[in-house]
Structures are given as C-alpha cells and as structure tokens.
Scaffold this motif. Structure first.
Motif, PDB file in Angstrom:
ATOM      1  N   ASN A 676     -62.010   4.742 -38.301  1.00  0.00           N
ATOM      2  CA  ASN A 676     -62.094   3.490 -37.541  1.00  0.00           C
ATOM      3  C   ASN A 676     -62.925   3.678 -36.291  1.00  0.00           C
ATOM      4  O   ASN A 676     -62.432   4.176 -35.307  1.00  0.00           O
ATOM      5  CB  ASN A 676     -60.675   3.030 -37.169  1.00  0.00           C
ATOM      6  CG  ASN A 676     -60.699   1.724 -36.411  1.00  0.00           C
ATOM      7  OD1 ASN A 676     -61.691   0.998 -36.437  1.00  0.00           O
ATOM      8  ND2 ASN A 676     -59.612   1.445 -35.722  1.00  0.00           N
ATOM      9  N   PRO A 677     -64.162   3.256 -36.335  1.00  0.00           N
ATOM     10  CA  PRO A 677     -64.803   2.540 -37.436  1.00  0.00           C
ATOM     11  C   PRO A 677     -65.661   3.429 -38.334  1.00  0.00           C
ATOM     12  O   PRO A 677     -65.980   4.539 -38.000  1.00  0.00           O
ATOM     13  CB  PRO A 677     -65.720   1.568 -36.689  1.00  0.00           C
ATOM     14  CG  PRO A 677     -66.129   2.328 -35.463  1.00  0.00           C
ATOM     15  CD  PRO A 677     -64.990   3.243 -35.117  1.00  0.00           C
ATOM     16  N   ASP A 689     -65.603   7.505 -36.205  1.00  0.00           N
ATOM     17  CA  ASP A 689     -64.350   7.915 -35.570  1.00  0.00           C
ATOM     18  C   ASP A 689     -63.324   8.161 -36.670  1.00  0.00           C
ATOM     19  O   ASP A 689     -63.168   7.329 -37.566  1.00  0.00           O
ATOM     20  CB  ASP A 689     -63.854   6.829 -34.606  1.00  0.00           C
ATOM     21  CG  ASP A 689     -62.601   7.279 -33.860  1.00  0.00           C
ATOM     22  OD1 ASP A 689     -62.436   8.503 -33.680  1.00  0.00           O
ATOM     23  OD2 ASP A 689     -61.792   6.416 -33.473  1.00  0.00           O
TER      24      ASP A 689
HETATM   25 MG    MG Z   1     -61.700   4.281 -33.219  1.00  0.00          MG
END
Ligand code: MG
Ligand code: ADP
Length: 694
Positions: A676-677, A689
């Motif tokens: 994410n993302p 991430d």
């Molecule tokens: Mg993140």
C-alpha cells in the motif's frame, strides 16, 4: 450412499430414552410427533417406570426392547447420557440423536460429558447427532420419521434443509409449509459433536429425491471439510444458504452462539468459492428455493415476459434488469405468429402484454412462442385473475406448459385466493412458483440464473510460478523468527517480494546522509526517502516520508528533518525511486484461522478509506479469480481508459495478486501482508510500500 446416516434418516425403528407422560416435555412430544406424522416404523418409548406413552407400549430400559433399534433419541439429563450411549452400543444401536442440552456449550463439565459419550459412541461405531439439537425429519411416505420436537408436519417435497440453529430451521420449514411447499429431509444438529453439517450436505447431495438443499450455518468447525464437501455437492445440485453475522454485532452474536470460526463476510466468501448461492435475507432464500424445487435451470439470462396487466410487469422488468438479467427483443417470426393469435389491443413486444381479456388460447400461444424463441432462456409471467375471464382454463393451460419443463418460469400471481380457489389450486398443484409480488418473482428467477452462472463459470487454475525463490524467503523468515520478531524490516520485505518476482520500485538502504546521497545518485533522481525503523509503522504519520526529491540538497534536508523528528536509534533511510502519474492500488493478505488467507484488492486513497471499495477472495486464488477481483471493484472503471488518461495493465495486477496468494500459501506463517500503495501504469506496476507481519 452413506450407510451410517441411513440409520439416522431412514430408521425402521426408533427408541426414545426418557419418554415421558408429561404433556409438556420433549420425551412426550417426540412420541406424539412420530404418531401424528404417521411414522412407518416401530416406536419404543423407554422410561424407568415403564409407563406407556400415548398408548405405545413402553420399556424400562433399552435392554428390554424386543426388536432391533435403528435410531435412539436420548432426552434425559446430561450426567446420565454417557451410560445410555454405552447401553445403546451394547444393544447394537448405530445412530443416536441426543436432544438434551448442557454439554460443551455449558463449559468444562459439559465438555467432559460430551467427550465421554463420544468416546463410548466411537467404541461401538455409533454416530451421534447433536447434542443440544432438535433432530431430523424425513417426509418420505416409506418412513414419515418425525424424530424431532418441533411442530411443522410438512408434506413430502424435494427441498432438504440443514440448519445449525433449530430456530432458523423452524422459520424456514414453517415458511415453506405456509406456502404449501413440501420438503424432504430436515436436520438441525445443534452442537454437531459428531455428525457434521458437511456430512449431512453430502447425504442430501446423494439423495436422489432431494432437488434443492437449503443451508443455514453460523460458523464452520472444519472449514476445509466444508469447502470440499460443499463444492462437490453444489456442483451436483443447488445449495442455497444464508450467511448470518454480516455486521460486526451479528458476527459477535454468532460467535457466542456457536463458538466457531469464520463468521460474516468470510462465510460469504466461502459460499462463493464453494459455488453456494448466498442470500442475506431468509424470505428471499425461501422464495428462490421454491423456484429451484420445481423449475429447470435456465441456460442464460434472457427473459421472455408475458403479462395480462401492465404495471407489475414494469416493476418486474426493473427488478430483473437490476439483477443483471436481460429482456431481449422478439424475433420477426415470433411477432408474426403473435399478430395472428393475440387480441388487437395486445402489445407484441417483450414484455408481451396479452391484455386483460386474454383467455387460455392467448396464453397458450404466448407461451409457445416464448418457449420456441431461441434467444429466450426463461419466462416471467404476470397473471392477474380478471373476473371476466375463464381463469381456470388459463391456469390449466399454464400447468400443461409447465409440465413440459422446457424453460423455467415464475409467476407473479395477483388474485383473491379465497375467491379464486380452483384457479389457485390448479396453479399450486402445477408447481409453477407463484409469488404475490413482482420483485419476489423477479428475485427468484434471478437466483435460477445465478446458479446457471455459478455452475457454468470458468474457475481458472492456480498458477504455480516456478520462477519463485522459496529458499530465500524461508531463510529470511527463519532469521526473523530466531530473533523473535513479528515485523519484518523494509529490506526483508522487499527481498521477499523480489524473490517472488513481484515488481518493486528501485530501492536502497542508507545508514546515514552520505549513503543516502550515494543511493539517490545510483537510483537516479527524483527519489523518495522514508524512515526505516522497527518502531515506525505508518511512516507518513510521523513525517517519515519525503517524496519527489529532485537533487542532493533536497535529500540532505529530508534526511536531517527526519532525524530530527524520529529519534529512533535504529533509524535508517530507505531511498526509493519516485514514481509519478500511476494509479495507486492496494493489495493485501490476511491470515484467517483454519481457512488460509484472505487476499484483498482495491484502489488506494479515499477509495479504501471512505468507500471501502475493496474486494476479497480466499487463497489460493486462480488466474480467473484474480482477474475478476481487479475487474469487480466498484471503481474498476477508473482502472481503464478514463477521461483521456490511459488505463492500467490489469493482467500485471492479476499476476501480482496470484504471486501474493502463492507467497502466503507457501508461507502460512505470514499473518499480514500489505502492499500500500502499488503504483500501476499502462504497461507496468511497482510496489512502493510494503509491510509483512508474521
Ligand atoms: Mg503506505
Ligand atoms: P506509509 O504508508 O507508511 O505512510 P508510504 O511509503 O506508503 O508510507 O508513503 C506514503 C505515500 O507517499 C504513499 O501512499 C504514496 O502516495 C506516496 N509515495 C510513497 N512512495 C512513493 C514513491 N516511490 N513514488 C511516489 N509516491 C510515493
């Protein structure tokens, strides 16, 4: 056929241990029910005094019973149950329904008693149904076994019910009964200490006279067993189920009710994966079951509509279309026939309005045309009973058409049932599913279509990806475990992703400013710098993310600022390529006890936070399922070409999902995985991430 459950469902003799002369007792009611339902076998009431019950000769003990006992009920208090099971074993009884409550559900003492009787049952190869349960009913005229303390004396039919909760089971059976619908087998097994719901489903699946299975389940004891059996059975015949506990409160209630795993949303995913038709409302489930019990399964979603009154057909049209069904045009051939058979005022279209004055001849022709139209898969009928029409003749005509079972039909029947008794009876006996409301009829038809789609859908296959480096991941995880850590460092996470060929944005770890500058040079500007510390989980919340750094000065400032804000000793700097212009996606995997992992996909940002527009599936996911996940989020349009902006490569995302599914399947110790993302572009995608917890 499962011989063991035959003793339960097809008993030729029933003993009742704890038979009572007291009207308001279970030991009395079950004998009464057997008599009232006209049980075809022998009844042996058993009580210490040997008092006859409802005129049936009683015995003081199971040892005194003169004949063979196929099935025994035990309704005496818990402490005496294990010994009675033992006695039954000695007498060669092979199936026991323990109606008595007060076992596992009551805590340790109860659990001990339950374990005790289970052990004894095992010794004698006895199958136990219950405890803490209603029992079974078999409406087959050969048996008429009402081994149950409820009160619905239903007629034979082709719907078989299995309900974990007897209360919900009672709602369902009474609803069918009130609608004049027969049932075949009924089972509510309470604690399910031995005979399980999947086992009962399999029995129903093998029972030729069961056409439809209705399932109510709150929690699944053995999810694997359930998935396997349910998939097998649902491929054979329709299984309609209600998933309770969808809200947090509901899930809580279900947990405390049955103490099992996987409630709510997970249950719905399990149903979907198994091919079970899932409902959120009991009435919808019952109405749909009636159509399944009497109608063939449509081969597609195109509906031909026939009506003798306009308005209700419009409402039905909305209902059908909103559920994904279509109302195609009629062929020229069909129209030319109808022009000769319909009254002049008729509207020769689809919906076909035969007008209120239409009689048997008009309905006959209308149906013949619809049954012959190649593009039409099912027929929806609105039938109001005009006092100026011979409705009995119409009903007879409809019954005859339905008898041929060419295409499925449902009917919104609008009448005064007290006034049109004969017409109503003809329709009811014909097996045409008749509903008071157009929406209900539409929903039932939509469920038939859904079953067609479920059984004909392409499931795809689980891709094995032999390019993954399992050993590297195993080593990393072993190391993390040896240090008693749960959170993986950025380095560990990204190495794991790369080992499974999941594309990540270029990255390097820097211990200090100098290394950060060198890393930025190597990766190439613009870069992103992120705080890398075990203590920092949501980096941007604490000022741990600096994006779009275009030169060394900006890198220097970012590093200094981060040092100032985050004083952790282990603080390192994660230098990453800055990506721009992509779409932010979120991909995750969460471990569910007894099930595997739930794989999640959604759009990032507000789509997750506000709209909760995410989709889940149970690992391992197939290529088809993963692609469907990408396609089926509500905002999926945004992923395509939208307002002049190019779309993303859905296939790449689908492959990432499959690789994540493989990773967590290979390493079930992974509790949570979050990407994410993920930035997605026209021809590529990169994780920027990621977090893994074991
Ligand atoms: Mg993140
Ligand atoms: P956290 O979720 O821990 O706060 P992220 O690494 O997800 O930290 O960064 C926060 C946000 O910064 C991301 O959601 C994304 O919008 C943006 N971002 C992070 N890394 C990059 C990158 N490499 N390129 C472009 N934007 C990024």
């Amino acid at each position: 056929m499962n011989q063991e459950l035959n003793n339960l469902f097809n008993p030729k003799s029933v003993a009742l241990i704890g038979a009572s002369t007291k009207t308001y007792s279970i030991g009395n009611v079950i004998i009464k029910n057997l008599l009232r339902y006209n049980y075809q076998g022998e009844i042996y009431p058993i009580n210490v005094k040997g008092e006859d019950i409802h005129g049936v000769k009683a015995y003081k003990s199971i040892f005194d019973v003169p004949g063979k006992v196929d099935l025994a009920h035990i309704v005496i208090p818990p402490p005496f149950v294990p010994q009675e099971v033992e006695n039954c074993g000695q007498m060669g009884v092979k199936a026991i329904i323990i109606n008595t409550a007060g076992f596992k559900e009551m805590g340790i003492e109860g659990k001990k008693l339950e374990d005790d009787f289970l052990e004894r049952a095992k010794k004698y190869n006895i199958r136990i149904f219950g405890p803490n349960c209603q029992g079974i009913i078999n409406s087959d005229p050969e048996y008429k076994a009402y081994c149950n303390f409820t009160f619905t004396y239903f007629k034979p039919g082709s719907i078989s019910i299995v309900a974990q909760s007897g209360g919900v089971g009672a709602v369902i059976m009474q609803a069918f009964h009130d609608m004049g619908i027969g049932m075949r087998l009924y089972a509510s097994n309470g604690n399910g200490s031995d005979i399980s719901i999947p086992e009962i489903m399999r029995y129903y699946g093998n029972d030729e006279k069961t056409k439809v299975i209705v399932l109510y389940i709150e929690s699944i004891a053995d999810i694997k067993e359930f998935m396997e059996t349910a998939s097998e059975v649902a491929a054979k015949k329709p299984v309609l189920a209600i998933s309770a506990g969808r809200t947090e409160k509901g899930a809580e209630a279900s947990k405390s009710h049955t103490g099992g795993l996987a409630g709510g949303m997970t249950m719905e995913l399990i149903f979907k994966k198994a091919g079970i038709i899932s409902f959120t409302k009991l009435d919808e489930l019952c109405y749909a079951s009636i159509a399944f019990a009497t109608q063939p399964i449509p081969k597609g979603k195109n509906v031909g509509m026939i009506t003798n009154t306009g308005g209700p057909a419009i409402i039905a049209t909305d209902e059908l279309v909103s559920r994904g069904l279509s109302i195609p045009k009629l062929t020229e051939n069909a129209k030319s026939i109808l022009k000769t058979t319909m009254f002049p005022a008729a509207s020769i279209n689809n919906p076909l309005d035969v007008v209120a004055t239409a009689g048997a001849a008009q309905f006959k022709s209308a149906f013949e045309v619809m049954m012959n139209e190649p593009q039409i898969d099912s027929v929806y009928l609105t039938f109001v009973t005009p006092p100026f029409v011979d409705c009995e003749s119409v009903a007879k005509e409809l019954a005859e058409i339905n008898n041929k079972q060419i295409k499925p039909m449902v009917c919104n029947y609008i009448t005064d049932k007290q006034g049109w008794i004969e017409t109503t009876n003809i329709l009811q006996d014909s097996g045409i599913p008749c509903y008071d409301f157009p929406e209900t009829a539409g929903q039932a038809l939509a469920s038939l279509v859904k079953y067609h789609e479920i059984t004909s859908r392409e499931k795809g296959s689980i891709v094995s990806f032999d390019d993954v480096d399992k050993l590297t991941v195993a080593n990393i995880l072993r190391n993390v475990k040896s240090q008693n850590r749960e959170n993986l460092s950025a380095k560990e996470v990204y190495e794991i992703l790369s080992a499974y060929q999941i594309p990540v944005a270029d990255w390097m770890i820097a211990e200090n400013l100098e290394e950060a500058l060198a890393a930025a040079d190597k990766i190439g500007y613009p870069v992103v710098i992120k705080a890398d510390s075990e203590q920092v989980i949501h980096k941007s919340d604490v000022g741990g993310v600096a994006v779009n750094l275009t030169n060394s000065e900006e890198v220097e400032n970012a590093v200094k600022e981060m040092k100032g804000k985050i004083g952790q000793n282990d603080l390192k700097f994660f230098v990453q390529k800055f990506l721009s212009g992509g779409k932010e996606l979120i991909i995750g995997a969460n471990k569910e006890e007894g099930l595997g992992h739930l794989i999640m996909f959604g759009l990032g940002g507000i789509f997750v936070e506000i709209f909760k527009d995410v989709i889940f599936n149970i690992s391992p996911i197939t290529d088809v399922e993963s692609y469907e996940m990408v396609e089926n989020i509500k905002a999926s349009k945004i992923l395509g070409n939208y307002r002049g902006k190019p779309g993303i490569d859905k296939q790449i995302i689908s492959v990432i999902l499959q690789r994540i599914s493989l990773l967590v399947t290979d390493f079930p110790e992974i509790k949570e995985l979050d990407l994410n993302p993920v930035f997605a572009f026209e021809n590529s995608a990169y994780v920027v991430d990621a977090r893994i917890i074991i």
